[in-house]
Motif scaffolding. Structure first.
Motif, PDB file in Angstrom:
ATOM      1  N   LEU A 289       0.916  -1.165  -0.111  1.00  0.00           N
ATOM      2  CA  LEU A 289       0.116   0.072  -0.071  1.00  0.00           C
ATOM      3  C   LEU A 289       0.927   1.016  -0.085  1.00  0.00           C
ATOM      4  CD1 LEU A 289      -2.723   1.268   0.039  1.00  0.00           C
ATOM      5  CD2 LEU A 289      -2.613   0.881   2.502  1.00  0.00           C
ATOM      6  N   ASN A 290       2.029   1.083   0.610  1.00  0.00           N
ATOM      7  CA  ASN A 290       2.746   2.297   0.960  1.00  0.00           C
ATOM      8  C   ASN A 290       3.477   2.599  -0.526  1.00  0.00           C
ATOM      9  OD1 ASN A 290       4.586   4.324   1.966  1.00  0.00           O
ATOM     10  ND2 ASN A 290       6.247   3.074   2.183  1.00  0.00           N
ATOM     11  N   ILE A 291       3.876   1.433  -1.285  1.00  0.00           N
ATOM     12  CA  ILE A 291       4.202   1.656  -2.790  1.00  0.00           C
ATOM     13  C   ILE A 291       3.347   2.249  -3.601  1.00  0.00           C
ATOM     14  CG2 ILE A 291       5.213   0.595  -4.723  1.00  0.00           C
ATOM     15  CD1 ILE A 291       6.502  -1.333  -2.857  1.00  0.00           C
ATOM     16  N   HIS A 292       2.075   1.766  -3.478  1.00  0.00           N
ATOM     17  CA  HIS A 292       0.969   2.243  -4.444  1.00  0.00           C
ATOM     18  C   HIS A 292       0.724   3.848  -4.109  1.00  0.00           C
ATOM     19  CE1 HIS A 292      -0.913  -1.750  -5.120  1.00  0.00           C
ATOM     20  NE2 HIS A 292       0.002  -1.566  -6.076  1.00  0.00           N
ATOM     21  N   ASN A 293       0.786   4.274  -2.889  1.00  0.00           N
ATOM     22  CA  ASN A 293       0.707   5.729  -2.456  1.00  0.00           C
ATOM     23  C   ASN A 293       1.887   6.474  -3.075  1.00  0.00           C
ATOM     24  OD1 ASN A 293      -1.568   5.236  -0.878  1.00  0.00           O
ATOM     25  ND2 ASN A 293      -0.526   4.672   1.022  1.00  0.00           N
ATOM     26  N   ILE A 294       3.094   6.167  -2.931  1.00  0.00           N
ATOM     27  CA  ILE A 294       4.305   6.550  -3.580  1.00  0.00           C
ATOM     28  C   ILE A 294       4.200   6.983  -4.946  1.00  0.00           C
ATOM     29  CG2 ILE A 294       6.652   6.319  -4.043  1.00  0.00           C
ATOM     30  CD1 ILE A 294       7.198   5.186  -1.393  1.00  0.00           C
ATOM     31  N   ILE A 295       3.518   5.812  -5.780  1.00  0.00           N
ATOM     32  CA  ILE A 295       3.500   6.123  -7.159  1.00  0.00           C
ATOM     33  C   ILE A 295       2.170   6.600  -7.493  1.00  0.00           C
ATOM     34  CG2 ILE A 295       5.214   4.223  -7.622  1.00  0.00           C
ATOM     35  CD1 ILE A 295       2.829   2.503  -8.325  1.00  0.00           C
ATOM     36  N   HIS A 296       1.271   7.240  -6.445  1.00  0.00           N
ATOM     37  CA  HIS A 296       0.024   7.876  -6.706  1.00  0.00           C
ATOM     38  C   HIS A 296      -1.166   7.063  -7.362  1.00  0.00           C
ATOM     39  CE1 HIS A 296       1.907  11.280  -5.200  1.00  0.00           C
ATOM     40  NE2 HIS A 296       2.758  11.328  -6.184  1.00  0.00           N
ATOM     41  N   ALA A 297      -1.027   5.532  -7.100  1.00  0.00           N
ATOM     42  CA  ALA A 297      -1.997   4.577  -7.590  1.00  0.00           C
ATOM     43  C   ALA A 297      -3.213   4.884  -6.826  1.00  0.00           C
ATOM     44  CB  ALA A 297      -1.584   3.258  -7.664  1.00  0.00           C
ATOM     45  N   GLN A 298      -4.374   4.552  -7.497  1.00  0.00           N
ATOM     46  CA  GLN A 298      -5.622   4.519  -6.817  1.00  0.00           C
ATOM     47  C   GLN A 298      -6.460   3.327  -7.015  1.00  0.00           C
ATOM     48  OE1 GLN A 298      -7.835   7.887  -8.039  1.00  0.00           O
ATOM     49  NE2 GLN A 298      -6.283   9.498  -7.829  1.00  0.00           N
ATOM     50  N   HIS A 299      -7.029   2.967  -5.678  1.00  0.00           N
ATOM     51  CA  HIS A 299      -7.870   1.651  -5.894  1.00  0.00           C
ATOM     52  C   HIS A 299      -8.950   1.457  -6.798  1.00  0.00           C
ATOM     53  CE1 HIS A 299     -10.430  -1.460  -3.959  1.00  0.00           C
ATOM     54  NE2 HIS A 299      -8.990  -1.960  -3.533  1.00  0.00           N
ATOM     55  N   SER A 300      -9.101   0.442  -7.171  1.00  0.00           N
ATOM     56  CA  SER A 300      -9.901   0.285  -8.306  1.00  0.00           C
ATOM     57  C   SER A 300     -10.456  -1.051  -8.063  1.00  0.00           C
ATOM     58  CB  SER A 300      -9.450   0.494  -9.758  1.00  0.00           C
ATOM     59  OG  SER A 300     -10.271   0.264 -10.760  1.00  0.00           O
ATOM     60  N   PHE A 301     -11.172  -1.696  -9.184  1.00  0.00           N
ATOM     61  CA  PHE A 301     -11.741  -2.947  -9.305  1.00  0.00           C
ATOM     62  C   PHE A 301     -11.088  -4.033  -8.696  1.00  0.00           C
ATOM     63  CE2 PHE A 301     -10.389  -2.700 -13.284  1.00  0.00           C
ATOM     64  CZ  PHE A 301      -9.951  -3.989 -13.766  1.00  0.00           C
ATOM     65  N   ASN A 302     -11.436  -5.189  -8.292  1.00  0.00           N
ATOM     66  CA  ASN A 302     -11.044  -6.398  -7.784  1.00  0.00           C
ATOM     67  C   ASN A 302      -9.619  -6.296  -7.089  1.00  0.00           C
ATOM     68  OD1 ASN A 302     -12.803  -8.050  -9.168  1.00  0.00           O
ATOM     69  ND2 ASN A 302     -11.871  -8.089 -11.014  1.00  0.00           N
ATOM     70  N   ASP A 303      -9.589  -5.214  -6.167  1.00  0.00           N
ATOM     71  CA  ASP A 303      -8.677  -4.632  -5.321  1.00  0.00           C
ATOM     72  C   ASP A 303      -7.118  -4.406  -6.073  1.00  0.00           C
ATOM     73  OD1 ASP A 303      -9.924  -5.287  -2.920  1.00  0.00           O
ATOM     74  OD2 ASP A 303      -9.627  -7.323  -3.015  1.00  0.00           O
ATOM     75  N   LYS A 304      -7.467  -4.063  -7.301  1.00  0.00           N
ATOM     76  CA  LYS A 304      -6.443  -3.583  -8.083  1.00  0.00           C
ATOM     77  C   LYS A 304      -5.853  -2.152  -8.010  1.00  0.00           C
ATOM     78  CE  LYS A 304      -5.999  -7.509  -9.741  1.00  0.00           C
ATOM     79  NZ  LYS A 304      -4.978  -8.514  -8.753  1.00  0.00           N
ATOM     80  N   TYR A 305      -5.027  -1.529  -8.548  1.00  0.00           N
ATOM     81  CA  TYR A 305      -4.833   0.050  -8.336  1.00  0.00           C
ATOM     82  C   TYR A 305      -4.576   0.656  -9.961  1.00  0.00           C
ATOM     83  CZ  TYR A 305      -4.366  -0.482  -3.338  1.00  0.00           C
ATOM     84  OH  TYR A 305      -5.008  -0.818  -2.008  1.00  0.00           O
TER      85      TYR A 305
END
Length: 385
Positions: A289-305
């Motif tokens: 989750l920290n890595i997703h935040n660093i690259i500014h990814a947002q939560h989407s369907f099926n728990d993907k970003y």
């Protein structure tokens, strides 16, 4: 436009035995394209490693295996005399060896090649009563019996090899798996059975007690399992060796994970498993989750970003530090196109799970040629060519 993100080798000597591998669609991709991934994930929550309780039926051999949603590289082997051919996953994160049998009459078993013991003159059952085996996956069970027969991998003939002959498979979703069975290359399990690679060495069929993988990043062919030596033409530079931390899987110490020179996960060191049986990189929930935040990814369907596709060329490398050496994974590796999304999305391979151990699958191993040295209990890594 949005892009979907998921941060989800081998060399030998003159006696090198090469086993070609083919990349096929993963079960995840097939389910996604058939609109069934959501149903699958709801029924079988993702679990790359499922450890069993100690309260088990002592008359049954149990082995804990992880979810096989993301297994994608297969090779051909034969079992029996005359030979019967199977597509199997060569899996460094499991020690088990199983294929379906003609006694499995569930409808989805018919999609896969099934072994017929009555057609093999070299088939044998172990002495004594039948030995039932239960293999537990995150997506169901495979049940069968232990048997022995001749197994051929490339030009190698492994006499009297033990394997599991499945007669019942729990989980209709296996219809979407494009492999017949699994051949484990991890350390011997607790049941005392001898894995295929150990038998190859003990029977004197290979010159060095090691194997290696080269996994191609493009095209369907070119990937290779090498048994008994190292072909140095498949990598650049020198192999960097790191000791095996736990002799069950090919598990090593991961020093840290960095982005732009800053440690963003595994601050005090952690464990990682090199897993040729997975297409993704798995990490602890909080760290991913920290890595997703660093690259500014947002939560989407099926728990993907998802992430704005205009920013993907500027995404940083994710660097895994192993044995003091940096192993960068660039954005082109951890972001991939997902067919069902078309031009509007990409699927990568960094996924969350509850364990503290990282699992480094295809996304990592396509970049780095890997050697698995049983003689010295170590793993070698070098940039793949």
């Amino acid at each position: 436009m949005k892009w979907l993100v998921v941060l989800g080798l081998v060399a030998l000597s003159e006696c090198l035995v090469r086993v070609p591998l083919i990349k096929v669609k993963s079960m995840r991709e097939n389910l996604q394209e058939n609109g069934m991934l959501k149903e699958y994930l709801e029924k079988y929550p993702y679990s790359p490693a499922k450890f069993l309780s100690k309260n088990q039926n002592k008359k049954v051999t149990y082995e804990s295996l992880r979810n096989y949603l993301d297994l994608v590289y297969v090779g051909l082997i034969t079992i029996g005399t005359p030979p019967q051919t199977f597509k199997v996953i060569f899996d460094t994160a499991a020690a088990d060896f199983w294929v379906p049998s003609v006694f499995c009459n569930i409808s989805f078993c018919y999609k896969h090649r099934r072994f017929n013991p009555q057609s093999s003159s070299t088939f044998r059952l172990p002495p004594g009563p039948l030995r039932p085996v239960e293999l537990n996956y995150g997506s169901g069970k495979i049940m069968g019996i232990l048997a022995n027969d001749t197994v051929k991998i490339g030009d190698l003939e492994d006499i009297n090899q033990a394997f599991v002959l499945s007669n019942q498979e729990d989980g209709a979703f296996r219809f979407f798996a494009e492999f017949d069975g699994l051949l484990g290359l991890a350390y011997p399990g607790q049941d005392g059975g001898t894995p295929v690679f150990d038998n190859l060495w003990e029977q004197g069929l290979i010159s060095e007690n090691l194997f290696a993988f080269y996994l191609t990043s493009g095209g369907m062919r070119g990937s290779m399992l090498m048994l008994g030596g190292v072909d140095h033409s498949y990598y650049s530079g020198e192999l960097r060796w790191v000791p095996v931390a736990k002799r069950r899987y090919w598990q090593v110490v991961l020093d840290s994970i960095t982005v732009n020179g800053t440690i963003i996960a595994c601050h005090d060191g952690c464990q990682a498993i090199l897993d040729t049986g997975s297409s993704v990189v798995n990490g602890p929930n909080k760290d991913v989750l920290n890595i997703h935040n660093i690259i500014h990814a947002q939560h989407s369907f099926n728990d993907k970003y998802v992430i704005d596709c205009n920013t993907t060329t500027h995404l940083p490398d994710i660097v895994f530090v192993i044995g003091g050496i940096n192993y960068p994974v660039p954005a082109r590796s951890y972001i991939r196109k997902l067919r069902s999304i078309g031009e509007q999305g990409r699927l990568g391979g960094l996924e969350e799970f509850s364990s503290k151990t990282w699992i480094l699958g295809e996304i990592f191993l396509r970049l780095y040629f890997s050697v698995y040295d049983r003689a010295n209990n170590r793993v070698g890594l070098a940039p793949a060519i």
